[in-house]
Design an enzyme around this catalytic site. Structure first.
Site, PDB file in Angstrom:
ATOM      1  N   ARG A  52      -6.710  -5.618  -4.401  1.00  0.00           N
ATOM      2  CA  ARG A  52      -5.795  -5.776  -3.271  1.00  0.00           C
ATOM      3  C   ARG A  52      -6.342  -5.027  -2.064  1.00  0.00           C
ATOM      4  O   ARG A  52      -7.121  -4.085  -2.196  1.00  0.00           O
ATOM      5  CB  ARG A  52      -4.400  -5.251  -3.621  1.00  0.00           C
ATOM      6  CG  ARG A  52      -4.310  -3.744  -3.831  1.00  0.00           C
ATOM      7  CD  ARG A  52      -3.824  -3.025  -2.577  1.00  0.00           C
ATOM      8  NE  ARG A  52      -3.899  -1.570  -2.706  1.00  0.00           N
ATOM      9  CZ  ARG A  52      -4.899  -0.842  -2.268  1.00  0.00           C
ATOM     10  NH1 ARG A  52      -5.938  -1.413  -1.705  1.00  0.00           N
ATOM     11  NH2 ARG A  52      -4.904   0.466  -2.397  1.00  0.00           N
ATOM     12  N   GLU A  58      -0.409   3.203   4.766  1.00  0.00           N
ATOM     13  CA  GLU A  58      -1.277   4.008   3.899  1.00  0.00           C
ATOM     14  C   GLU A  58      -0.655   5.355   3.556  1.00  0.00           C
ATOM     15  O   GLU A  58      -0.153   6.058   4.435  1.00  0.00           O
ATOM     16  CB  GLU A  58      -2.628   4.230   4.588  1.00  0.00           C
ATOM     17  CG  GLU A  58      -3.798   4.190   3.644  1.00  0.00           C
ATOM     18  CD  GLU A  58      -3.921   2.822   2.989  1.00  0.00           C
ATOM     19  OE1 GLU A  58      -3.601   2.719   1.778  1.00  0.00           O
ATOM     20  OE2 GLU A  58      -4.317   1.862   3.666  1.00  0.00           O
ATOM     21  N   HIS A  59      -0.716   5.701   2.264  1.00  0.00           N
ATOM     22  CA  HIS A  59      -0.231   6.995   1.762  1.00  0.00           C
ATOM     23  C   HIS A  59       1.256   7.216   2.065  1.00  0.00           C
ATOM     24  O   HIS A  59       1.685   8.345   2.337  1.00  0.00           O
ATOM     25  CB  HIS A  59      -1.048   8.150   2.355  1.00  0.00           C
ATOM     26  CG  HIS A  59      -2.390   8.318   1.715  1.00  0.00           C
ATOM     27  ND1 HIS A  59      -2.559   8.886   0.475  1.00  0.00           N
ATOM     28  CD2 HIS A  59      -3.628   7.988   2.149  1.00  0.00           C
ATOM     29  CE1 HIS A  59      -3.851   8.903   0.174  1.00  0.00           C
ATOM     30  NE2 HIS A  59      -4.516   8.356   1.168  1.00  0.00           N
ATOM     31  N   ASP A  61       3.615   5.134   0.068  1.00  0.00           N
ATOM     32  CA  ASP A  61       4.360   4.589  -1.068  1.00  0.00           C
ATOM     33  C   ASP A  61       4.944   5.682  -1.938  1.00  0.00           C
ATOM     34  O   ASP A  61       6.073   5.583  -2.418  1.00  0.00           O
ATOM     35  CB  ASP A  61       3.494   3.638  -1.898  1.00  0.00           C
ATOM     36  CG  ASP A  61       2.180   4.237  -2.352  1.00  0.00           C
ATOM     37  OD1 ASP A  61       1.741   5.250  -1.780  1.00  0.00           O
ATOM     38  OD2 ASP A  61       1.574   3.677  -3.290  1.00  0.00           O
ATOM     39  N   GLY A 158     -11.537   1.455  -2.487  1.00  0.00           N
ATOM     40  CA  GLY A 158     -10.198   1.338  -1.939  1.00  0.00           C
ATOM     41  C   GLY A 158      -9.591  -0.039  -2.089  1.00  0.00           C
ATOM     42  O   GLY A 158      -8.632  -0.372  -1.403  1.00  0.00           O
ATOM     43  N   SER A 160      -8.602  -1.143  -5.170  1.00  0.00           N
ATOM     44  CA  SER A 160      -7.820  -1.052  -6.410  1.00  0.00           C
ATOM     45  C   SER A 160      -8.526  -1.654  -7.616  1.00  0.00           C
ATOM     46  O   SER A 160      -7.903  -2.324  -8.435  1.00  0.00           O
ATOM     47  CB  SER A 160      -6.433  -1.699  -6.235  1.00  0.00           C
ATOM     48  OG  SER A 160      -5.672  -0.979  -5.314  1.00  0.00           O
ATOM     49  N   SER A 161      -9.803  -1.406  -7.740  1.00  0.00           N
ATOM     50  CA  SER A 161     -10.517  -1.899  -8.912  1.00  0.00           C
ATOM     51  C   SER A 161      -9.952  -1.298 -10.189  1.00  0.00           C
ATOM     52  O   SER A 161      -9.795  -1.997 -11.206  1.00  0.00           O
ATOM     53  CB  SER A 161     -12.013  -1.582  -8.799  1.00  0.00           C
ATOM     54  OG  SER A 161     -12.242  -0.183  -8.680  1.00  0.00           O
ATOM     55  N   ASP A 205      -0.478  -0.500  -5.737  1.00  0.00           N
ATOM     56  CA  ASP A 205      -1.656  -1.220  -6.217  1.00  0.00           C
ATOM     57  C   ASP A 205      -1.290  -2.194  -7.331  1.00  0.00           C
ATOM     58  O   ASP A 205      -1.670  -3.371  -7.300  1.00  0.00           O
ATOM     59  CB  ASP A 205      -2.708  -0.233  -6.722  1.00  0.00           C
ATOM     60  CG  ASP A 205      -3.195   0.702  -5.641  1.00  0.00           C
ATOM     61  OD1 ASP A 205      -2.892   0.456  -4.462  1.00  0.00           O
ATOM     62  OD2 ASP A 205      -3.880   1.690  -5.968  1.00  0.00           O
ATOM     63  N   LYS A 254     -10.414   8.105  -6.384  1.00  0.00           N
ATOM     64  CA  LYS A 254      -9.276   9.024  -6.253  1.00  0.00           C
ATOM     65  C   LYS A 254      -9.002   9.768  -7.548  1.00  0.00           C
ATOM     66  O   LYS A 254      -8.403  10.844  -7.525  1.00  0.00           O
ATOM     67  CB  LYS A 254      -8.034   8.272  -5.782  1.00  0.00           C
ATOM     68  CG  LYS A 254      -7.439   7.292  -6.782  1.00  0.00           C
ATOM     69  CD  LYS A 254      -6.269   6.547  -6.166  1.00  0.00           C
ATOM     70  CE  LYS A 254      -5.620   5.576  -7.153  1.00  0.00           C
ATOM     71  NZ  LYS A 254      -4.544   4.784  -6.553  1.00  0.00           N
TER      72      LYS A 254
END
Length: 497
Positions: A52, A58-59, A61, A158, A160-161, A205, A254
């Site tokens: 996604r 950003e940051h 959620d 970034g 979301s793998s 994600d 992360k």
């Protein structure tokens, strides 16, 4: 999100766009043959989940605020064959990428599977999906299975793998064991599962990976319940916008850097919410959104219902400037603000999160969260209420993305020099808006580009960022792994082998 159970898609055309199907057919066939060569049997089915890109939001959620991502064309596919019932129950997972070693693990009746979050191992993400799915189904006798993974989502970028992998593992485990879940339930299991990897995630994600819709972004709400609402880009269709992903090639995992980056920001936002609530004499406040809603209701009573989201956040932003000081807070400072002990601060706000920090920046973190939440609502409102008759709507959306990048860089400090430089290159190359996406500290930049400008944009970014740094990339075909346009794509799917 639908409450209907996930079912098999009839064909690749149900999942992918028509122009993608031929290449995907070759990919799936190659995966099928590799599975047979490795395991001596043919797969029963495929589980598939996309990555996604977060367009804006950003940051925020994990502070309870809505975000605005979409599923992308890059994805994880797992070929699966179940085993005959046997004890102990064993799962074997291999990867098409030779960098990742084949691994087997046994189902454990007490803990399902052990996950050592202190060790950064690719198989942990598969175990997270497996464990998250089965934790709430203790009454079934699980089946063993074999799995072969094929993914083309850049890792540490970034996109979301890792979350796509967790979701795909949960989906595969669900199907092998004959469990019927809705997209909402699968999302929740994946969120719970990924927590075992040691990061305090917010859920964006997994929600985007599972619930993606072709040609639509998702407005994801977390309060009062998790909800994904598709939002069409139809108002700007006449401007033919496209989103372009550019990978800085700075790996930003992360799960590795969480104690000094991601987890630390979670704790800082918690501390800011607690101090603001203390000043306003509010109770039962855990997140900045909790504070925002309680504060507005306390100050305006019944009149608060007439205040738009945008106006409420303007009021809250003005308030924090009077109650949170710029610069750093020590643990002792936070304890003094809350009129409690350092031990209580640790127990209440830090105990469940691993962090490393000598100080906490609370004013800038809160200012970013509240202002970024405003931008999400503004982005949503522009798409829902506008018809782009003036031709300026795309520019307004792009400007919100630019403001988001400035806030991420200057207030939340989750950018990095390479992101800042790539953003500037993208804007000089014709992007109407460009910003980091994902956790930050590396990874990818997402840019809003008019389709008529796409070829020129790609050429300029290739030359100014990629080929200048890595001249060996010129002509070797690898650029498509680091710079590509994407449409909003479909989410989690099961496909027959």
């Amino acid at each position: 999100m639908t409450a209907e159970p996930l079912v098999f898609s009839g064909s690749l055309a149900d999942v992918y766009f028509d122009d993608e199907v031929p290449a995907q057919r070759e990919r799936y066939q190659a995966l099928k043959e590799s599975f047979h060569k490795r395991f001596g049997v043919w797969p029963d089915f495929y589980a598939r989940c996309p990555g996604r890109v977060n367009i804006i939001g950003e940051h925020i959620d994990y502070s309870g605020y809505s975000v605005f991502p979409m599923a992308v064309s890059r994805d994880v596919v797992i070929a699966v064959a179940s085993l005959e019932s046997s004890m102990p129950v064993q799962v074997t997972v291999a990867n098409q990428d030779p960098r990742y070693t084949e691994t087997s693990f046994q189902h454990q009746s007490d803990s399902i599977v052990h996950i050592d979050s202190s060790v950064h191992d690719w198989i942990n993400y598969f175990k997270c999906g497996y464990k998250g799915l089965l934790e709430s189904h203790g009454n079934i006798q699980p089946r063993g299975f074999r799995a072969l993974v094929d993914g083309n989502i850049p890792t540490g970028a970034g996109l979301s793998s890792s979350s796509a992998f967790v979701c795909c593992s949960a989906l595969a485990t669900m199907q092998v064991n004959g469990i019927k879940l809705s997209k909402l339930e699968l999302t929740q299991r994946a969120i719970e599962g990924e927590q075992h990897a040691g990061v305090k995630i917010g859920g964006m994600d997994q929600t985007a990976c599972v619930n993606g819709v072709k040609e639509q972004a998702l407005l994801i709400d977390f309060v009062p319940v998790l909800r994904a609402t598709p939002v069409s880009f139809q108002p700007v269709a006449s401007s033919a916008p496209v989103f372009v992903i550019a990978n800085t090639r700075v790996v930003a995992d992360k799960h590795v850097t969480a104690p000094t980056n991601y987890n630390l920001r979670v704790v800082e936002t918690r501390m800011a919410a607690a101090i603001l609530a203390k000043h306003a004499n509010l109770h039962n406040v855990a997140t900045l959104r909790d504070f925002h809603k309680s504060f507005i209701l306390d100050q305006y009573g019944d009149q608060s219902q007439g205040l738009s989201d945008d106006r409420q956040l303007q009021i809250v932003l003005a308030y924090i400037d009077t109650k949170l000081k710029p610069g750093y807070y020590s643990l002792e400072d936070v304890a003094a603000e809350l009129q409690t002990s350092v031990a209580q601060v640790r127990s209440r706000l830090v105990a469940d999160v691993t962090i490393r920090a000598s100080g906490f920046q609370l004013h800038s973190r809160a200012k970013h969260v509240f202002s970024e939440a405003r931008r999400v609502y503004q982005f949503r409102d522009l798409l829902i209420s506008s018809d782009d008759s003036s031709g300026d709507l795309l520019k307004e959306l792009g400007e919100l993305m630019n403001q988001s990048q400035a806030s991420c860089s200057d207030l939340f400090h989750c950018s990095c020099p390479e992101i800042d430089e790539l953003v500037e290159i993208c804007r000089r190359s014709g992007a109407l808006g460009s910003r980091l996406t994902g956790a930050g500290w590396g990874g990818c930049v997402v840019s809003l580009v008019q389709r008529s400008d796409l070829d020129r944009f790609l050429d300029h970014v290739q030359e100014e960022y990629f080929f200048r740094r890595w001249p060996e990339m010129r002509g070797d075909g690898s650029i498509s792994n680091y710079l590509f346009a994407t449409r909003a794509c479909s989410g989690a799917a099961l496909l027959p082998a």
